[in-house]
Structures are given as structure tokens and as C-alpha cells.
Design an enzyme around this catalytic site. Structure first.
Site, short mmCIF file in Angstrom:
data_model
loop_
_atom_site.label_atom_id
_atom_site.label_comp_id
_atom_site.label_asym_id
_atom_site.label_seq_id
_atom_site.Cartn_x
_atom_site.Cartn_y
_atom_site.Cartn_z
N SER A 1 33.39 44.63 53.07
CA SER A 1 35.00 44.92 52.85
C SER A 1 35.70 43.75 53.20
O SER A 1 35.95 43.36 54.50
CB SER A 1 35.19 46.10 53.63
OG SER A 1 36.77 46.16 53.68
N GLN B 1 38.83 43.70 53.03
CA GLN B 1 40.06 44.27 53.83
C GLN B 1 39.96 44.40 55.48
O GLN B 1 40.56 43.95 56.21
CB GLN B 1 40.59 45.44 53.56
CG GLN B 1 41.22 45.37 52.05
CD GLN B 1 41.75 46.95 51.26
OE1 GLN B 1 41.29 47.70 51.78
NE2 GLN B 1 42.32 46.72 50.26
N ASP C 1 35.26 43.67 38.54
CA ASP C 1 36.27 44.12 37.68
C ASP C 1 36.27 43.62 36.26
O ASP C 1 37.19 44.00 35.42
CB ASP C 1 37.62 43.55 38.45
CG ASP C 1 37.99 44.28 39.49
OD1 ASP C 1 37.54 45.49 39.86
OD2 ASP C 1 38.80 43.86 40.55
N LYS D 1 35.10 53.55 39.65
CA LYS D 1 36.33 52.54 39.51
C LYS D 1 37.49 53.59 39.12
O LYS D 1 37.32 54.90 39.13
CB LYS D 1 36.38 51.43 38.57
CG LYS D 1 35.29 50.46 39.37
CD LYS D 1 36.15 49.58 40.38
CE LYS D 1 35.24 48.37 40.98
NZ LYS D 1 36.07 47.80 42.01
N ARG E 1 33.43 53.51 34.46
CA ARG E 1 33.75 52.44 33.36
C ARG E 1 32.60 52.34 32.56
O ARG E 1 32.63 51.84 31.33
CB ARG E 1 34.05 51.12 33.94
CG ARG E 1 35.47 51.14 34.66
CD ARG E 1 35.81 49.82 35.10
NE ARG E 1 37.46 49.78 35.33
CZ ARG E 1 37.99 48.99 35.89
NH1 ARG E 1 37.35 48.06 36.82
NH2 ARG E 1 39.29 49.11 36.33
#
Ligand code: NAP
Length: 737
Positions: free
Chosen positions: A470, A472, A618, A645, A649
């Protein structure tokens, strides 16, 4: 609630009483609207103008017949009128008023009745005008405005519901709050501004020579002083009636004005800019909130449709919007740097704006954003100040997770909160390692926001083996590491985006990267820099694929971020045979950037290497379109994350491409796509912006129109998509269902 009432008596047929009576007559009910005023002429005018159904002949008789009585007299007359009507009131008659202050009205009722009758429901319409008298009555006065009712603890629910209904008949939105809270809120938002307007105009008007000034007064003066035209007697009453809350607000304002005066006297530019930029941002924020409440629901429910016509070409030079991750970090690191950081190409999306507002709340002067330009007056690593209240980060996971690291090391306490959807996201993944460093963090229920962070905790450096990959979490710990005693290091199990480490270096802070481990030491400093935020490669992808699949294309995408953790799409397109060149490669604030030129070349199917999947995660919706237009078979594996997502998708792309005649099969972790012809058809984006944009570019190779449903979210993530698509030669328009 039983049916509404039969007979309404409005006492005081002025602007407010008259407007209410007229609205009730016009807008709703079969109830008889009776008006009473001490001035008979006002009642006659009211009757003549159709404001009321009947004039009250005698007050005593009307009071005893009424089901609902509205006192619309000046606040200071309330007590006298209550005394007058008391002997004639029958049990159960509902009473309400419209006074601009509520505490004193309740006190007046207590004096008259001993205890306030449980059918007396005080109210206050937050609408009005500078006019007075029944001739100014306007049935639309309250339509779309707010009315505050202040029921008391013992108030009768049926009476409250009927008063609430009365105001809703006028088109008003009804809010309920306590009496004291009402008086505090109104002192700040209405009474204080009136005092300023009265005082400003009086101050200028007093001095003989200043009279001339009014001649040159422009729109700003007119706007600001409009309310100085309000009824003096009414305001005299309001000031006396709401004395204490008003004095508190006046004192706060006087202190603020004195601060500004001092800044001007001392030439303290930062202080002045700080005040003005904060005020400007707050004003815009309030306007957004105010307009949102009316329109936001419609926005989400609206089925925005894209209609893309077959054919078209792809040529030219464009720049797509800035990268979100880099926009966030520009603000964070610019704020912690010494000196002024100039940012251009900043993505003015809600998430990055939440970060910007958070740093403003912590005393950083930030000018802009203005057309993507932002100027940050850095305060240094130890210059942040306690925010005035909890920091609200909206829906931004990046903001809350990165800030939690930074704030754990500050001297002041903070609270971080967000919107409903953020409130469901897990925060323990950052809180846990931060606690290991010595931080004191409390998470909300189930380890979710809000986060309460205690200031003044000395942090110690740790080594942390991240249990999951991650960016973040890694960034959060590195920011805390800037303050922790020693060297903080983080090892990641798989590569994640490395914007934080690159940008820290761009700001002159030493970061050590050794394989999958990054380390920072405390004790350094960040130096302001200039950042032209690279265009977002994920947004660029739609145009890369558009050019790659369309014969005759020649497109240049300027200033695209080509961070190695993000360039999977470039690598995959090249493996498929795309004619793609990186030009003018350079570095911006630590981030690699290039112009990308792409020309048509027949693509061929490939087996997508699994090591490229996380670097392009993405970008797969667009890559599926590329594969559908390639020669041969493309196989995607190891991409199960695509199923969780914004939409599933894999499934959504399989359904959509099948609807266009493509040969595609979904697998649990990817898809097998055999290139061929596409025909027109109807597809569904399921609110997923990347799906919507991907099917738009598919039309370049389809034989008929592609109609794409549920495209509203494109407006948030890539507001200029349609314009840019049209600019390069796509034939696409946006419409509603
Ligand atoms: P207005 O136009 O002056 O009307 C007040 C009316 O009440 C006048 O017709 C007045 O008659 C009458 N009145 C005064 N004392 C009375 C008494 N003892 N018995 C019977 N009638 C009496 O004022 P307004 O703007 O409608 O304001 C009324 C109330 O609404 C005030 O409490 C005010 O705080 C509140 N309010 C006003 C606004 C606004 O923007 N104007 C907004 C929200 C709330 P006379 O003309 O003979 O005095």
C-alpha cells in the site's frame, strides 16, 4: 398528523405576516386565513390585495375561533400581544411566531403564561427584505428559503408538525434547533453582518467630506451595505433582544479586525494573504455546500449518456489533467517546505482540494488554485498550527491516511473525519504501525474514521514490514519518519507507487531506496521548489489507445508523468506493437515526465506479462478495447483486482464488448480477447468513469453508433474528457436520458 387546520389567524399584517398569509392562500390549503393588525388600514389593504380571506373584526373573538395563531409583530410587542390574547385562547390552539430572536420570545411567554404552553412552537423564517408593511407582501418570499423552528422539550408533537407543515406549504425548508443555538447562530450569520453594514455606512456618512465618497461607490459597496437599508426599529429590537450572543460575535469580529489592522500596519503580507485566501476559500466552500444541497441528488441520479459516432480520427497535441497523487503531495510537501512552492497543473478535484483546505486550516498560506496554479507559503517542518476544529477530508483516502502520519508528530491534537463513504474505510492499517512509533491515535468504531490524534508524542523510528502492498501506508510512515528519532524504514511485499519518496527528494530531502525498502531519517529539511504537475497517465491512456487503434492517427500527449510504477500501459502497448515514442524526458519535483507521441500501427494480441499488471491496473478497461482491435488473441491473467474496482471491470467490459460483437471471454483473474470487427450498440458503464471513457474511444473502430449509459462520474474524474476527445477528432456528444 390529522388534517391540517381550518382557521389561521395572523396577528401583525406587515411584510412577514402578509407574505405568510398570502403564500398560505395561494399555495395550499382550504384553511381560512384571517388577518389582524392594530392598524385597520393595513387589514383593508391586505383584503384588497388578496393577502387574506377575512379581516378580523374583534381580536378576542378571532382568537377564540382560530386553530393556529401566528404572531408576526415586532419582537418587542410579543409580550403585550400574548397578554392581550391570553384570556381568549382555547385549549389546544396552536401558537407560533416569526420573531428574529427566540430566547426573549420564550421568556415573554413564560412571563405571561407561567410556563410556556406546549402548543406554542416558536419559529423564525430566514428570509425577508428591507421593505415593510402589508403592501410589500410577497407569496414567494419563503419559497426555497429556510425556516427554523425551535420546539421546547415539552412541545406537543402534533402542534410542532402543524407549524412545520405551515411553512412547508410556503415552499420553505424547515429546520429544527434549540432556542439558545438559534440565537447564537443568528447572531453570527445575520445580526453581526447587519451591525457591520449599519456601522460602515454610518461611519462614512457622518463625516461631511465623506459624503462625496458615496458618489464613487461601486458594486462591492452596494452589495455589502444593502442590508443597512433594513428597518431601524426592528434592528433596534433585535439588538436588545439578542444582546449577549451578539456581543460575543462583535468581540470576535473586533479581534479579527484588530489582527488585520496590525498586519497592515506591520506590512505582514503572509498574515494578510492568509486571511484573504482563507476567507475566499471558505466563501467558495459555503457557496458549494449551499448549492449542492439543492442539486447534488439530481446529479447522481441523472443518467448521463455519451453517444459516440463511428469513425473519426486522432491527431493533434493535447495535455490531459494533472495527476491526483502528485497534486496531493505538492500541497503537503510544499506546506512543510521552507520558502514558496509554485505549483502549476494542479488537479482541482475535490480530493486534492480537501488536502489544500486541511493545510490552510493548519495556518499555511496557500494562494489559488487559479487555473491549476497554486502558491504555497511553506511553514517548515515545525511550522504547522493547531486547526480551529476537526479536519474534514471529504472522500479522500489519500488525505486522511497520509495526514495521520504527519499529524501524529505534531505538538497539537487533531481530529480527522470524512464523508459517509470514507467513514467505512479501514484506518487501522496506518494507526497500528504509527502506534508502534509511539503515536497516540484513536480510531472510530471498527477501526474506521474519525481519527483522533494526540499531539506532543515523541516518535521513535521503526522498521516496518508492510503486510500488504500500500503506497498510502508507506507514505504515511515516511511522513511520520521525518519527525521520528532515528531512521524509519518500510519494506513492501510488492512494488507500489513511489510518488512520496520521489517528491521528498524533489524537495531536497534525503530518502534511501534499497530494493523494496525505503528509509528516511529525521532532522532534515524540505526546500521549496517549482512543480508543474505531470499529466495523469491514467487519463492519458484513453487517448493513447485511441491513437493506437485508429488508422492515420498522430497524437502528442504533453507532459505526462512516466513514474516507473505507473507505466504498465506504455510497456503493454509497446509489446502489442504500438508506435509510441517518449520525447523530451525530464524530471519535475522528483517525478519523471515526457511528451508521448503515438501513431497508428496495427496492434497484435499478446499474453500480458503478469509483472506489468499492477503497473497498469487502472488502464485495463482501455487496454481491453486495444485488444479487441488487435490482430490475434490477447490473454490477461493475474488481474483479479479488476473485479473489485468501481465496478467489476472484467464483467462490465466483457458484457459491453460482447454487445459490440467482440469475441471475449472473462476468466476469474482476467480475460481472453480475440481481435476483430466491432459494430455499434448500447453499453452500460455502471457509473464507472473508466469504462465510460473506454467505450467512447471504441467508436473509432466500430461500424455504428455506441450509446454509453451511466457516464455521470466522468465529470468528477476527468471533466474535460469530452472536449479533449472532440478536439482530437472523435465524434462524441454528451446528453441526458
Ligand atoms: P412590519 O412589516 O413592520 O410588520 C409588523 C406589523 O406588526 C406591522 O403591521 C405593525 O403595525 C404590526 N404591529 C406592531 N405591533 C403590533 C401590536 N401590538 N399588535 C398588532 N400589530 C402590531 O415588520 P416585519 O418585517 O413583518 O416583521 C415582523 C416580525 O418578523 C418581527 O418580529 C421580525 O423580527 C420578524 N422577521 C422579519 C424579517 C424581515 O426581513 N423583515 C425576517 C424574519 C423575521 P404598525 O405598522 O402599526 O406598527
Amino acid at each position: 398528523m390529522s388534517s391540517w387546520v381550518n382557521r389561521v389567524l395572523v396577528i401583525g399584517l406587515g411584510l412577514i405576516g402578509g407574505s405568510l398569509a398570502k403564500a398560505l392562500r395561494e399555495r395550499s390549503t382550504s384553511a381560512c386565513i384571517v388577518g389582524y393588525d392594530r392598524d385597520e388600514k393595513e387589514m383593508q389593504t391586505g383584503l384588497r390585495l388578496g393577502v387574506i380571506d377575512e379581516m378580523a373584526t374583534g381580536l378576542a373573538e378571532e382568537v377564540s375561533r382560530a386553530d393556529l395563531i401566528v404572531l408576526a409583530v415586532p419582537v418587542k410587542a410579543t409580550e403585550a400581544v400574548l397578554e392581550q390574547i391570553k384570556p381568549h385562547l382555547t385549549d389546544g390552539t396552536i401558537l407560533t411566531d416569526v420573531g428574529s430572536t427566540k430566547g426573549n420570545v420564550v421568556e415573554a411567554a413564560e412571563r405571561v403564561f407561567g410556563t410556556v404552553p406546549n402548543t406554542f412552537i416558536p419559529g423564525h423564517p430566514i428570509a425577508g427584505s428591507e421593505k415593510s408593511g402589508v403592501a410589500a407582501a410577497d407569496s414567494q418570499l419563503f419559497n426555497g428559503y429556510k425556516v427554523i423552528i425551535t420546539p421546547l422539550p415539552d412541545s406537543d408533537p402534533d402542534a410542532t408538525a402543524k407549524v412545520d407543515q405551515m411553512w412547508r406549504y410556503t415552499g420553505a425548508e424547515v429546520l429544527s434547533m434549540g432556542v439558545a443555538r438559534h440565537d447564537e447562530v443568528l447572531a453570527a450569520t445575520s445580526h453581526l453582518p447587519h451591525m457591520l453594514a449599519f456601522s460602515l455606512v454610518d461611519t462614512l456618512a457622518r463625516e461631511e467630506e465623506n459624503l462625496d465618497i458615496f458618489r464613487y461607490a461601486a458594486g462591492g459597496f452596494r452589495d455589502f451595505t444593502r442590508i443597512a437599508g433594513s428597518d431601524p426599529t426592528m434592528w433596534h429590537d433585535v439588538c436588545l433582544a439578542n444582546k449577549e450572543p451578539l456581543l460575543r460575535q462583535l468581540d470576535r469580529f473586533t479581534t479579527g479586525l484588530a489582527r488585520l489592522r496590525k498586519a497592515i500596519e506591520e506590512g505582514d503580507g503572509d498574515m494578510m494573504l492568509g486571511t484573504f485566501t482563507r476567507a475566499k476559500a471558505a466563501r467558495e466552500h459555503f457557496s458549494r455546500i449551499l448549492s449542492d444541497t439543492a442539486s447534488s441528488n439530481n446529479m447522481n441520479n441523472e443518467n448521463v449518456i455519451f453517444r459516440a459516432q463511428p469513425g473519426g480520427s486522432v491527431a493533434g497535441t493535447i495535455r490531459v489533467p494533472g495527476d491526483k497523487s502528485i497534486s496531493h503531495r505538492s500541497i503537503m510537501l510544499g506546506s512543510l517546505a521552507e520558502g514558496i512552492t509554485e505549483v502549476s497543473g494542479f488537479l482541482e478535484g475535490e480530493d486534492a482540494l480537501a488536502t489544500l483546505q486541511a493545510f490552510r486550516d493548519m495556518g499555511v498560506v496557500i494562494e489559488g488554485p487559479n487555473q491549476g496554479k497554486v502558491r504555497i507559503h511553506g511553514v517548515g517542518l515545525n511550522g504547522l498550527q493547531a486547526p480551529p476544529g476537526p479536519i474534514y477530508v471529504g472522500n479522500s483516502g489519500t488525505t486522511i491516511r497520509l495526514l495521520s502520519g504527519l499529524l501524529s508528530a505534531q505538538q497539537f491534537d487533531t481530529e480527522l473525519s470524512g464523508d459517509e463513504s470514507l467513514a467505512k474505510r479501514p484506518m487501522e492499517r496506518v494507526a497500528k504501525p504509527l502506534r508502534l512509533m509511539g503515536a497516540e491515535i484513536e480510531t472510530g468504531e471498527g477501526g474506521r474514521p474519525p481519527l483522533k490524534i494526540k499531539g506532543g508524542q515523541p516518535l521513535k523510528a521503526i522498521h516496518y514490514d508492510m503486510p500488504m502492498a500500500s503506497a498510502q501506508v508507506k507514505s504515511c510512515l515516511m511522513l511520520a519518519g521525518l519527525y521520528a528519532d532515528g531512521t524509519t524504514s518500510v519494506t513492501e511485499p510488492a512494488p507500489t507507487r513511489d510518488h512520496t519518496e520521489r517528491m521528498l527528494q524533489g524537495f531536497g530531502y534525503e530518502v534511501d531506496v534499497d530494493g523494496s525498502t525505503v528509509s528516511v531519517r529525521n532532522g532534515g529539511k524540505l526546500t521549496a521548489t517549482e512543480i508543474d504537475v505531470p499529466a495523469d497517465i491514467s487519463s492519458a491512456t484513453f487517448f493513447l489507445v485511441a491513437a493506437a487503434i485508429t488508422p492515420g492517427s498522430d497524437l502528442t500527449l504533453e507532459h505526462v508523468g512516466i513514474n516507473p510504477t505507473r507505466v504498465g500501459v506504455i510497456n503493454i502497448l509497446k509489446l502489442m506493437g504500438a508506435d509510441l515514442e517518449l520525447l523530451n524526458e525530464r524530471e519535475v519535483g522528483g517525478e519523471p515526465v515526457a511528451d508521448i507521441r503515438i501513431r497508428y500501427a496495427q496492434l497484435k494480441g499478446i499474453r500480458v506479462p503478469e509483472d506489468q499488471v499492477p503497473l497498469a491496473i487502472d488502464e485495463f478497461p482501455a487496454l481491453f478495447i486495444a485488444a479487441a482491435c488487435a490482430e490475434g488473441e490477447t490473454v490477461v491473467t493475474g488481474a483479479e483486482e479488476l473485479r473489485v474496482k468501481e465496478s467489476d471491470r472484467i464483467q462490465v467490459m466483457v458484457d459491453g464488448l460482447k454487445a459490440l460483437g467482440a469475441d471475449i471471454e472473462g476468466t476469474p483473474d482476467g480475460a481472453i480477447i480475440r481481435g476483430g470487427e466491432l459494430h455499434g450498440g448500447e453499453v452500460f458503464a455502471h457509473g464507472d468513469h473508466r469504462i465510460a471513457m473506454s467505450f467512447t474511444i471504441a467508436a473509432l473502430r466500430s461500424s455504428g453508433e455506441i450509446k454509453i449509459n451511466d457516464c455521470a462520474n466522468v465529470a468528477t474524474s476527468f471533466p474535460t474528457f469530452i472536449e479533449l476527445a472532440q478536439e482530437v477528432g472523435l465524434n462524441v456528444i454528451k446528453g441526458d436520458s
